[in-house]
Design an enzyme around this catalytic site. Structure first.
Site, mmCIF file in Angstrom:
data_model
loop_
_atom_site.group_PDB
_atom_site.id
_atom_site.type_symbol
_atom_site.label_atom_id
_atom_site.label_comp_id
_atom_site.label_asym_id
_atom_site.label_seq_id
_atom_site.Cartn_x
_atom_site.Cartn_y
_atom_site.Cartn_z
ATOM 1 N N ASP A 13 71.912 78.028 64.745
ATOM 2 C CA ASP A 13 71.047 78.911 65.545
ATOM 3 C C ASP A 13 70.481 80.079 64.757
ATOM 4 O O ASP A 13 70.231 81.160 65.304
ATOM 5 C CB ASP A 13 71.813 79.440 66.778
ATOM 6 N N LYS A 16 66.110 78.116 62.593
ATOM 7 C CA LYS A 16 65.527 77.059 61.749
ATOM 8 C C LYS A 16 64.238 76.516 62.361
ATOM 9 O O LYS A 16 63.269 76.278 61.657
ATOM 10 C CB LYS A 16 66.531 75.906 61.581
ATOM 11 N N GLY A 40 69.613 72.568 68.928
ATOM 12 C CA GLY A 40 68.639 73.129 69.868
ATOM 13 C C GLY A 40 67.741 74.040 69.056
ATOM 14 O O GLY A 40 68.157 75.123 68.671
ATOM 15 N N HIS A 41 66.543 73.579 68.741
ATOM 16 C CA HIS A 41 65.638 74.338 67.865
ATOM 17 C C HIS A 41 64.461 74.853 68.687
ATOM 18 O O HIS A 41 63.693 74.063 69.246
ATOM 19 C CB HIS A 41 65.154 73.451 66.710
ATOM 20 N N GLN A 223 72.430 72.464 62.782
ATOM 21 C CA GLN A 223 73.682 73.223 62.680
ATOM 22 C C GLN A 223 73.600 74.160 61.459
ATOM 23 O O GLN A 223 72.514 74.554 61.084
ATOM 24 C CB GLN A 223 74.912 72.301 62.595
ATOM 25 N N THR A 238 81.142 70.764 63.256
ATOM 26 C CA THR A 238 80.520 69.571 63.822
ATOM 27 C C THR A 238 80.991 68.373 62.999
ATOM 28 O O THR A 238 81.766 68.531 62.046
ATOM 29 C CB THR A 238 78.983 69.707 63.880
HETATM 30 P P1 GDP Z 1 67.876 77.106 65.457
HETATM 31 O O1 GDP Z 1 68.879 76.239 66.113
HETATM 32 O O2 GDP Z 1 68.313 77.542 64.098
HETATM 33 O O3 GDP Z 1 66.487 76.528 65.439
HETATM 34 O O4 GDP Z 1 67.794 78.444 66.328
HETATM 35 P P2 GDP Z 1 67.739 78.535 67.944
HETATM 36 O O5 GDP Z 1 66.405 78.125 68.399
HETATM 37 O O6 GDP Z 1 68.926 77.863 68.537
HETATM 38 O O7 GDP Z 1 68.002 80.082 68.156
HETATM 39 C C1 GDP Z 1 67.195 81.058 67.587
HETATM 40 C C2 GDP Z 1 66.608 81.919 68.706
HETATM 41 O O8 GDP Z 1 66.044 83.090 68.143
HETATM 42 C C3 GDP Z 1 65.463 81.257 69.457
HETATM 43 O O9 GDP Z 1 65.470 81.712 70.800
HETATM 44 C C4 GDP Z 1 64.224 81.760 68.737
HETATM 45 O O10 GDP Z 1 63.063 81.769 69.556
HETATM 46 C C5 GDP Z 1 64.652 83.158 68.399
HETATM 47 N N1 GDP Z 1 64.061 83.716 67.175
HETATM 48 C C6 GDP Z 1 63.778 83.100 65.997
HETATM 49 N N2 GDP Z 1 63.351 83.995 65.088
HETATM 50 C C7 GDP Z 1 63.362 85.198 65.695
HETATM 51 C C8 GDP Z 1 63.060 86.529 65.260
HETATM 52 O O11 GDP Z 1 62.719 86.782 64.115
HETATM 53 N N3 GDP Z 1 63.233 87.532 66.175
HETATM 54 C C9 GDP Z 1 63.643 87.298 67.449
HETATM 55 N N4 GDP Z 1 63.785 88.342 68.260
HETATM 56 N N5 GDP Z 1 63.931 86.059 67.893
HETATM 57 C C10 GDP Z 1 63.811 85.031 67.026
HETATM 58 P P1 IMO Z 2 71.503 74.103 65.811
HETATM 59 O O1 IMO Z 2 70.856 72.967 65.044
HETATM 60 C C1 IMO Z 2 75.140 76.202 66.904
HETATM 61 C C2 IMO Z 2 78.762 73.787 67.391
HETATM 62 C C3 IMO Z 2 79.345 73.642 68.782
HETATM 63 C C4 IMO Z 2 80.811 73.529 68.442
HETATM 64 C C5 IMO Z 2 80.800 72.694 67.153
HETATM 65 C C6 IMO Z 2 81.023 71.195 67.366
HETATM 66 O O2 IMO Z 2 70.783 74.455 67.052
HETATM 67 O O3 IMO Z 2 71.747 75.251 64.911
HETATM 68 P P2 IMO Z 2 79.478 69.259 68.320
HETATM 69 O O4 IMO Z 2 78.844 69.072 69.658
HETATM 70 O O5 IMO Z 2 78.507 69.250 67.191
HETATM 71 O O6 IMO Z 2 80.619 68.313 68.072
HETATM 72 O O7 IMO Z 2 80.158 70.723 68.378
HETATM 73 O O8 IMO Z 2 79.527 72.900 66.584
HETATM 74 N N1 IMO Z 2 77.342 73.392 67.266
HETATM 75 C C7 IMO Z 2 76.332 74.267 67.111
HETATM 76 N N2 IMO Z 2 76.330 75.618 67.114
HETATM 77 N N3 IMO Z 2 73.988 75.526 66.693
HETATM 78 C C8 IMO Z 2 73.987 74.176 66.652
HETATM 79 O O9 IMO Z 2 72.894 73.469 66.299
HETATM 80 C C9 IMO Z 2 75.180 73.484 66.912
HETATM 81 N N4 IMO Z 2 75.523 72.181 66.988
HETATM 82 C C10 IMO Z 2 76.841 72.142 67.179
HETATM 83 O O10 IMO Z 2 79.065 74.769 69.577
HETATM 84 O O11 IMO Z 2 81.330 74.788 68.142
HETATM 85 MG MG MG Z 3 69.989 76.140 67.885
#
Ligand code: GDP
Ligand code: IMO
Ligand code: MG
Length: 416
Positions: A13, A16, A40-41, A223, A238
Site C-alpha cells: 500500500d 504503487k 488493491g491498487h 504487496q 504473503t
Molecule cells: P498500492 O497498493 O501500493 O497501490 O497502494 P493503495 O492504493 O493500496 O494505497 C495507497 C493510497 O494512497 C490510495 O488511496 C492512493 O489513492 C493514495 N495515495 C497515493 N499517493 C498519494 C499521495 O501522494 N498523497 C496522498 N494523500 N494519497 C496518496
Molecule cells: P498491495 O499490492 C498490504 C497482507 C495481508 C496480511 C498478509 C497475508 O495493495 O500493496 P494474504 O492475503 O496475501 O495471504 O495476506 O499480507 N497483504 C497486504 N498488505 N497491501 C497488499 O497488497 C497486501 N496483500 C497482502 O494484510 O497481513
Molecule cells: Mg494496496
C-alpha cells in the site's frame, strides 16, 4: 526502450498503483508477476477513483497491453467483476488482457481454506485478505494446482477440483458441513472460468517479442518487500516473493532484461494485518496519520496500522531489491506535524538478523514544515524542511529519490 519495474518497498500500500499510472503513459506493456486479488491498487484520474486487484494498472491507459504473469494466482470470479467495472468506464479492454497459460487458478475451495486456516490460528492469525492466496500457492508448490491453460477444458477442471476438494476434506482442512455451500460456489466458478479462458495466452513468447522489438515494458509489483515470503516478517507475510528477484520467474524473463527497479516508499509506514511493526504509533500521532492519510485497506477496508518511517528496513529493502530509483509517496500527509521522526537504528541489534518483534527503534527528529505541499510541482518550491526530510531519507536509503508524490491525482507528482 526500457523495462522498468515498480515495486513496494515496505509492507504494501505504498502507492504503487498511482506511480504505475503516472509512469505508464508511454508503456506498450504492463505486467504483474506475483500475487493476486490480495492486492488493491488505487488510481485517481480526474475525480474518478479505481481500485484494481488483479488487472495491471496499465489497463487504464488505452494503448497498453496487460499481462497477468505466470507467477500470479488468478481468481476468475473476482477478475470478471473487475473487468466489468473497468468496462463500465467506457474502456475497451478485452483485447488487451493476457493471462499467462501457466498462472495458477484460485478456486472457492482456496478461499474457504484461507478462512478456516485463519480461524484455526486464533490469536496467532496472520490477518490475511482471505482471497485464497496462501492455499492456492500451497497447492501450486505441492503440484496439485490448476493452471490457466486448463480452463479451456472445463470438464477436466471439474474433475480436478472435485478431487482437490476430496483431498482437503480427507485431511480435515475443510469441514464436511461446508461441502454443499462449496459445491454451489463451484458452479459460479466454472462459469467464470469459461468466460476468462478466452484471455489465456502464451505471455512468455509475447513479452520476449516486446523485448526484441524494443518496446516499453512496465512491471508492476504487488504487496511489499516486508511481506515477501522469504525476506519479509515471516510468518506474517504473503505467500509469494514480492521482491525484484522474483520478476524473472514470475514472467519468464532474464535478469539482464530488467533495466530499472523503482522502489515505492510511503513517507511514513503502514501495515494491514498482524505481525511486527517496530515504528508503530499507538498514540495520537498514529491516529493523525491514519485519519489524514485515509489509511484503510483498498481490498479489505481494514484500518491500516501507522507509524514513523523505518529507515532500517528501508535500507534493507533498497539493498535486496537493488533499487535504482525511489518514488516517495503521501508526503503531503505529514503537512500538519510539528516534528517528524525517522527510525535510523535498532538499539538492541542489527537488521537483518534481529527478530523484528524485539526491535527497539532509535529515532532522529526533524522539524515539520507546517504548510500545504499538495499544489507544489517543483522540488525547489518545496519548503526547506520538506527538502531536508527528503534528502535525509535519500541519504539513509543510499538511493536517489526521483519522484515525490504529494496527492492522489495523476498530476500531483514532482520529478527531482
Ligand atoms: P498500492 O497498493 O501500493 O497501490 O497502494 P493503495 O492504493 O493500496 O494505497 C495507497 C493510497 O494512497 C490510495 O488511496 C492512493 O489513492 C493514495 N495515495 C497515493 N499517493 C498519494 C499521495 O501522494 N498523497 C496522498 N494523500 N494519497 C496518496
Ligand atoms: P498491495 O499490492 C498490504 C497482507 C495481508 C496480511 C498478509 C497475508 O495493495 O500493496 P494474504 O492475503 O496475501 O495471504 O495476506 O499480507 N497483504 C497486504 N498488505 N497491501 C497488499 O497488497 C497486501 N496483500 C497482502 O494484510 O497481513
Ligand atoms: Mg494496496
Amino acid at each position: 526502450m526500457s523495462v522498468l519495474a515498480i515495486l513496494g518497498a515496505q509492507w504494501g500500500d505504498e502507492g504503487k498503483g498511482k506511480i504505475v499510472d503516472v509512469l505508464s503513459e508511454k508503456s506498450n506493456l504492463v505486467a504483474r508477476f506475483q500475487g493476486g486479488a490480495n492486492a488493491g491498487h488505487t488510481i485517481k484520474i480526474g475525480n474518478e477513483e479505481t481500485i484494481l486487484h488483479q488487472l495491471p494498472s496499465g489497463i487504464l491507459r488505452e494503448k497498453a497491453n496487460c499481462i497477468l504473469g505466470n507467477g500470479m494466482v488468478i481468481d476468475p470470479i473476482g477478475l470478471l467483476e473487475e473487468i466489468e467495472i473497468v468496462k463500465s468506464k467506457g474502456l475497451e479492454i478485452d483485447s488487451r488482457i493476457k493471462i499467462s497459460h501457466l498462472a495458477h487458478i484460485v478456486t472457492p475451495l482456496h478461499k474457504a481454506l484461507d478462512c478456516s486456516r485463519e480461524i484455526e490460528l486464533g490469536k496467532n492469525a496472520i490477518g490475511t485478505t482471505k482471497k485464497g492466496i496462501g492455499p492456492c500457492y500451497s497447492d501450486k508448490i505441492s503440484r496439485k494446482g490448476i493452471q490457466a491453460r486448463e480452463l479451456a477444458d472445463i470438464l477436466s477442471v471439474k474433475e480436478k477440483l472435485t478431487s482437490l476438494l476430496n483431498f482437503h476434506l480427507a485431511k480435515g482442512n475443510i469441514l464436511e458441513s461446508e461441502k454443499p455451500r462449496l459445491i454451489k460456489e463451484f458452479e459460479e466458478f466454472y462459469d467464470a472460468s469459461q468466460k476468462i479462458s478466452g484471455f489465456v495466452f502464451d505471455t512468455i513468447s509475447m513479452i520476449h517479442q516486446y523485448i526484441k522489438s524494443d518496446r516499453n515494458i512496465l512491471i508492476e509489483g504487488a504487496q511489499g518487500t516486508l511481506l515477501d515470503v522469504d525476506f519479509g516478517s515471516y510468518p506474517f507475510v504473503t505467500s509469494s516473493n514480492t521482491i525484484a528477484g522474483n520478476i524473472c520467474t514470475g514472467l519468464g524473463i532474464s535478469p539482464k532484461n530488467v533495466h530499472d527497479i523503482l522502489g515505492v516508499f510511503k513517507a511514513y509506514t503502514t501495515r494491514v494485518g498482524a505481525g511486527p511493526f517496530p515504528t508503530e504509533l499507538l498514540d495520537a500521532t498514529g491516529d493523525y496519520l491514519q485519519k489524514t492519510g485515509h489509511e484503510f485497506g483498498a481490498t479489505t477496508k481494514r484500518r491500516r496500522r501507522c507509524g514513523w518511517f523505518d529507515a532500517v528496513v528501508g535500507k534493507y529493502s533498497s539493498m535486496i531489491n537493488g533499487f535504482t530509483n525511489i518514488a516517495l509517496t503521501k508526503l503531503d500527509v505529514l503537512d500538519g506535524l510539528d516534528e517528524i521522526k525517522i527510525c535510523t537504528n535498532y538499539k538492541n541489534g542489527k537488521y537483518p538478523g534481529i527478530d523484528l518483534h524485539l526491535a527497539e527503534p532509535e529515532y532522529i527528529t526533524l522539524p515539520g514544515w507546517k504548510s500545504t505541499i499538495s499544489g507544489i510541482r517543483k522540488f525547489e518550491d518545496l519548503p526547506i524542511n520538506t527538502r531536508v526530510y527528503i534528502n535525509k531519507l535519500e541519504e539513509l536509503l543510499e538511493t536517489p529519490i526521483g519522484f515525490i508524490s504529494v496527492g492522489k491525482s495523476r498530476d500531483q507528482i514532482i520529478s527531482k
